[in-house]
Each structure stands twice: as structure tokens, then as C-alpha cells.
Design an enzyme around this catalytic site. Structure first.
Site, PDB file in Angstrom:
ATOM      1  N   GLU A  83       0.832  -1.198   0.000  1.00  0.00           N
ATOM      2  CA  GLU A  83       0.000   0.000   0.000  1.00  0.00           C
ATOM      3  C   GLU A  83       0.868   1.250   0.000  1.00  0.00           C
ATOM      4  OE1 GLU A  83      -4.032  -1.340   2.206  1.00  0.00           O
ATOM      5  OE2 GLU A  83      -2.326  -1.108   3.511  1.00  0.00           O
ATOM      6  N   CYS A  97       3.723   8.540   0.740  1.00  0.00           N
ATOM      7  CA  CYS A  97       4.298   7.614   1.710  1.00  0.00           C
ATOM      8  C   CYS A  97       4.413   6.254   1.016  1.00  0.00           C
ATOM      9  CB  CYS A  97       3.352   7.545   2.911  1.00  0.00           C
ATOM     10  SG  CYS A  97       3.834   6.345   4.143  1.00  0.00           S
ATOM     11  N   CYS A 104       6.750  -6.988   6.743  1.00  0.00           N
ATOM     12  CA  CYS A 104       7.918  -6.521   7.491  1.00  0.00           C
ATOM     13  C   CYS A 104       8.301  -7.592   8.492  1.00  0.00           C
ATOM     14  CB  CYS A 104       7.583  -5.221   8.228  1.00  0.00           C
ATOM     15  SG  CYS A 104       8.999  -4.534   9.136  1.00  0.00           S
ATOM     16  N   CYS A 108       6.959  -5.180  15.224  1.00  0.00           N
ATOM     17  CA  CYS A 108       6.597  -4.276  16.318  1.00  0.00           C
ATOM     18  C   CYS A 108       5.154  -4.574  16.746  1.00  0.00           C
ATOM     19  CB  CYS A 108       6.714  -2.822  15.866  1.00  0.00           C
ATOM     20  SG  CYS A 108       8.364  -2.410  15.302  1.00  0.00           S
ATOM     21  N   CYS A 111       2.038  -2.474  15.244  1.00  0.00           N
ATOM     22  CA  CYS A 111       1.978  -2.164  13.814  1.00  0.00           C
ATOM     23  C   CYS A 111       1.285  -3.263  13.017  1.00  0.00           C
ATOM     24  CB  CYS A 111       3.403  -1.958  13.305  1.00  0.00           C
ATOM     25  SG  CYS A 111       3.499  -1.740  11.524  1.00  0.00           S
ATOM     26  N   CYS A 343      -0.230   5.921   9.732  1.00  0.00           N
ATOM     27  CA  CYS A 343       0.961   5.173  10.126  1.00  0.00           C
ATOM     28  C   CYS A 343       0.583   3.877  10.828  1.00  0.00           C
ATOM     29  CB  CYS A 343       1.795   5.954  11.139  1.00  0.00           C
ATOM     30  SG  CYS A 343       2.412   7.495  10.538  1.00  0.00           S
TER      31      CYS A 343
HETATM   32  N1  SAH Z   1       9.665   0.459   9.403  1.00  0.00           N
HETATM   33  C1  SAH Z   1       9.937   1.828   9.538  1.00  0.00           C
HETATM   34  C2  SAH Z   1       9.106   2.712   8.639  1.00  0.00           C
HETATM   35  C3  SAH Z   1       7.669   2.369   8.455  1.00  0.00           C
HETATM   36  S1  SAH Z   1       6.633   2.602   9.832  1.00  0.00           S
HETATM   37  C4  SAH Z   1       9.785   2.258  11.003  1.00  0.00           C
HETATM   38  O1  SAH Z   1       9.271   1.487  11.790  1.00  0.00           O
HETATM   39  O2  SAH Z   1      10.232   3.348  11.321  1.00  0.00           O
HETATM   40  C5  SAH Z   1       6.464   4.368   9.921  1.00  0.00           C
HETATM   41  C6  SAH Z   1       6.119   4.882  11.302  1.00  0.00           C
HETATM   42  O3  SAH Z   1       4.811   4.476  11.700  1.00  0.00           O
HETATM   43  C7  SAH Z   1       7.073   4.382  12.375  1.00  0.00           C
HETATM   44  O4  SAH Z   1       7.484   5.414  13.227  1.00  0.00           O
HETATM   45  C8  SAH Z   1       6.194   3.399  13.101  1.00  0.00           C
HETATM   46  O5  SAH Z   1       6.654   3.179  14.408  1.00  0.00           O
HETATM   47  C9  SAH Z   1       4.861   4.077  13.053  1.00  0.00           C
HETATM   48  N2  SAH Z   1       3.743   3.205  13.410  1.00  0.00           N
HETATM   49  C10 SAH Z   1       3.684   1.856  13.366  1.00  0.00           C
HETATM   50  N3  SAH Z   1       2.492   1.411  13.823  1.00  0.00           N
HETATM   51  C11 SAH Z   1       1.774   2.499  14.152  1.00  0.00           C
HETATM   52  C12 SAH Z   1       0.444   2.690  14.659  1.00  0.00           C
HETATM   53  N4  SAH Z   1      -0.379   1.675  14.893  1.00  0.00           N
HETATM   54  N5  SAH Z   1       0.045   3.966  14.862  1.00  0.00           N
HETATM   55  C13 SAH Z   1       0.853   5.004  14.594  1.00  0.00           C
HETATM   56  N6  SAH Z   1       2.095   4.886  14.111  1.00  0.00           N
HETATM   57  C14 SAH Z   1       2.554   3.646  13.893  1.00  0.00           C
HETATM   58 FE1  SF4 Z   2       8.063  -2.924  10.491  1.00  0.00          FE
HETATM   59 FE2  SF4 Z   2       5.855  -1.742  11.351  1.00  0.00          FE
HETATM   60 FE3  SF4 Z   2       7.914  -2.021  12.997  1.00  0.00          FE
HETATM   61 FE4  SF4 Z   2       8.088  -0.271  10.961  1.00  0.00          FE
HETATM   62  S1  SF4 Z   2       6.678  -0.164  12.705  1.00  0.00           S
HETATM   63  S2  SF4 Z   2       9.618  -1.784  11.607  1.00  0.00           S
HETATM   64  S3  SF4 Z   2       6.869  -1.357   9.416  1.00  0.00           S
HETATM   65  S4  SF4 Z   2       6.719  -3.699  12.113  1.00  0.00           S
END
Ligand code: SAH
Ligand code: SF4
Length: 350
Positions: A83, A97, A104, A108, A111, A343
Site C-alpha cells: 500500500e 508515503c 515486514c 513491532c 503495527c 501510520c
Molecule cells: N519500518 C519503519 C518505517 C515504516 S513505519 C519504522 O518502523 O520506522 C512508519 C512509522 O509508523 C514508524 O514510526 C512506526 O513506528 C509508526 N507506526 C507503526 N504502527 C503504528 C500505529 N499503529 N500507529 C501510529 N504509528 C505507527
Molecule cells: Fe516494520 Fe511496522 Fe515495525 Fe516499521 S513499525 S519496523 S513497518 S513492524
């Protein structure tokens, strides 16, 4: 659009061809090869067959009610899905974006992308295609992409070479001509990636997802912290700032009752002040606002987790504590939550 494929096809062609085709694809934003009518027919046919203008298939498009965010679900050649999101800012800036991976591997806890695991890395062509797709769409209303952020699906530093190649393609003066200053990479904290970026002569912006002021909590939220704990990560960022002189953004999610207390704000402020010394051995008591800032992100519900977004008043208090400590702090505008384009909500679902 895979520039290497294009170069390969044109290796015996006259020198001006590459320039001509790059202009057509990246500046005139053509949608098919027949639109370059000055190309010999057999070359157009070969390009059509071996070098598609886009490797992405648009599967689904969602636009938020206020028209500020558009999310596209793309299908790749092997059936994987990614996406990308277009965001319109009030001051007429338009950000795309992009995803760097299908899925991934970092996992996390907060996410949606992380929950599905890694399918594969995207090629540089597939990354560039996401931006070109929106550029062509915007052309219809006489608008342009003003910036690109690697904040979609995936960890850009675990697909370093393809991400860098995509950035170089976007930078190309004969091509898309988007300055590196308008491109940001967000990382979950892959130290090797930060170190490599250090040695590139590129003025891209670095964003680091921190999300917790101590290792215990960060490891709980982001298991990768076991490999790249906070102190080591901040030492790498410190070195990056020292070498590049560029301002780094720390992303900090606001999750209710998890990482959003005033004590945690204070711990975060202290951590940054004491860790980011830019190679200077004297202990700063004041943060240096020229070199880093904290970006507070509201947690966006993913539908799968136990977490809730912090209420506004807690975010305000958290911000106030950092403000009082002299730490530069901003709050991220939330785009497209109702279409799950914000995000952390990108899951490549159908
Ligand atoms: N993998 C990279 C970039 C993609 S995620 C990273 O983790 O930085 C982009 C941003 O969205 C990151 O700061 C991530 O922590 C944040 N993010 C992930 N899950 C989220 C959520 N449920 N709500 C808000 N931000 C989130
Ligand atoms: Fe991967 Fe989501 Fe963590 Fe970014 S926030 S590193 S996209 S699992």
C-alpha cells in the site's frame, strides 16, 4: 520503471535515447510507450514487452472524506500486495508515503504491517513506480509530488540497496528531479543502515522510531531493541549528526498508559540530552535544537492489538514536559485514519 532494464535495452541505441525516454517517463509522466511517438516502432514494442512503465497493478483506491489522503492497494507481479498513501498538507505540499517491503520482519507490537511478517523486498523499480503512479494522477490536476517518505510498509534499511537506488532514480536531474532534502527514511533503528547512510553523500532526512525511553519497554514494544538497544542506537545517531550535520527526527508513538506518562517524557528528554553529544565530550545540560526533534504520533488503532491511543490531554502534558526541558517537539498530523491509511495501519489487505 526499472532503469537498469531500460539501460540494458538501450545499450546499443544512440546516446540521446536514454535521456529522451527518461524525460518522457519521469517528467512528461507518460502512461504507455506509444505516447512517445518519436520512438521507432520496434523499440516501443520491445519496451512494451520487456520494460513496463509500471510493475504495479492498482487493486483498490480509497480516498478520505476530506480528500486529504488517498490510499492505493497495489498488486505486484508475484501477487504480493503493498500500500502507498498520498497526503495533502494544508500548505499545498503533497507527500507520498511509500512501502519498501511487502510486509515486514521486525514485528513491532503496535503495527499492522509487522503482524503479517515479511513477504519480500521490493525492487527499486517497484518503489519508484509507487511515486510515479501518484505523479501521473496529480498531473491531471496540475499538481506535483513535493516529498516522499519511506514510512509505508516495511523496514527501509533491511532493503537498503534497492531503497538507495530508488532514491537516486528520484534524484536524477534528467529524470524525476526530486531533491534528496525532500525525501525521508524512517527506520526502526537498524544501526548498520544508519552507518551506511552516513557515508552516502545524500541529503536525505533520517527519522528514527524510538517509542520508549528505556530498553525494557522498548524491547516489549519493538523486539528488535534486543539487537539494537537504545544506547547503541543513539550513539549511531549521534555519529550520524556529527558527520552529516543533519537534523534527525525521533518518532514517538503515544499509547495510552504504556509510554505516555510525564515521568516517561522526562526520561525521554534526559536520554536525548545525555546521549546526543555530537562527538563533544562535555555534558550538555541543554538539548541542541538544531540537530534533533521529537515527533509525537498518535497511536492509530490496528484492530488487532490491545493498545489504545493516548487521550489529547496526555499528549499535551507529555509535549509540555519536553518543551520545558528545551527539547524541540512537534505533533504529527493524522491523515486518513478512516481509510486505514495512517501510520502503522498498512497491511496490504484486500
Ligand atoms: N519500518 C519503519 C518505517 C515504516 S513505519 C519504522 O518502523 O520506522 C512508519 C512509522 O509508523 C514508524 O514510526 C512506526 O513506528 C509508526 N507506526 C507503526 N504502527 C503504528 C500505529 N499503529 N500507529 C501510529 N504509528 C505507527
Ligand atoms: Fe516494520 Fe511496522 Fe515495525 Fe516499521 S513499525 S519496523 S513497518 S513492524
Amino acid at each position: 520503471m526499472d532503469l537498469n532494464k531500460l539501460r540494458e535495452i538501450l545499450k546499443d541505441a544512440r546516446a540521446f535515447r536514454l535521456k529522451q525516454i527518461k524525460k518522457a517517463v519521469f517528467q512528461d509522466l507518460i502512461e504507455n510507450w506509444d505516447q512517445i511517438s518519436t520512438l521507432p516502432k520496434n523499440l516501443r514494442e520491445q519496451l512494451d514487452k520487456d520494460c513496463p512503465i509500471s510493475e504495479l497493478k492498482e487493486e483498490k483506491t480509497l480516498t478520505s472524506k476530506d480528500d486529504q489522503a488517498t490510499k492505493i492497494l497495489f498488486k505486484l507481479n508475484d501477487g504480493s500486495k503493498v500500500e502507498s498513501v498520498l497526503m495533502r498538507h494544508l500548505e499545498e505540499r503533497i507527500t507520498v508515503c511509500v512501502s519498501s517491503q511487502a510486509g515486514c520482519s521486525i514485528g513491532c507490537k503496535f503495527c499492522a504491517t509487522g503482524l503479517q511478517g515479511l513477504k519480500r523486498n521490493l525492487s527499486s523499480g517497484e518503489i519508484v513506480d509507487q511515486i510515479l503512479f501518484f505523479a501521473r494522477l496529480l498531473k491531471k490536476t496540475n499538481e506535483k509530488v513535493s516529498s516522499v517518505v519511506f514510512m509505508g510498509m516495511g523496514e527501509p534499511f533491511l532493503n537498503y540497496d534497492n531503497v538507495l537506488e530508488a532514491i537516486k532514480t528520484l534524484n536524477d536531474k534528467d529524470g524525476f528531479n526530486l531533491g534528496a532534502r525532500h525525501i525521508s527514511i524512517s527506520t526502526a533503528g537498524i544501526i548498520e543502515g544508519i552507518e551506511k547512510l552516513n557515508n552516502e553523500k545524500l541529503q536525505v532526512n533520517l527519522a528514527v522510531s524510538l517509542h520508549a525511553p528505556d530498553d525494557e519497554l522498548r524491547t516489549e514494544l519493538m523486539p528488535i531493541n534486543k539487537v539494537y538497544p537504545i544506547k547503541k542506537l543513539l550513539a549511531a545517531v549521534d555519529d550520524y549528526i556529527k558527520k552529516t550535520g543533519r537534523k534527525v527526527m525521533f518518532e514517538y508513538l503515544m499509547i495510552d498508559g504504556v509510554n505516555d506518562s510525564p515521568e516517561q517524557a522526562e526520561a525521554l528528554g534526559k536520554l536525548l540530552v545525555h546521549s546526543l553529544l555530537f562527538g563533544n565530550q562535555k555534558n550538555f545540560s541543554q538539548p541542541d535544537q538544531r540537530y534533533y526533534f521529537v515527533n509525537l504520533i498518535s497511536f492509530n488503532s490496528t484492530g488487532h492489538s490491545e493498545f489504545k491511543p493516548s487521550p489529547g490531554w496526555k499528549i499535551k502534558n507529555f509535549k509540555q514536559v519536553l518543551d520545558n526541558m528545551g527539547v524541540d517537539v512537534t505533533q504529527r498530523y493524522r491523515f486518513g485514519r478512516e481509510i486505514k491509511a495512517a501510520c502503522g495501519q498498512l497491511a496490504g489487505e484486500n
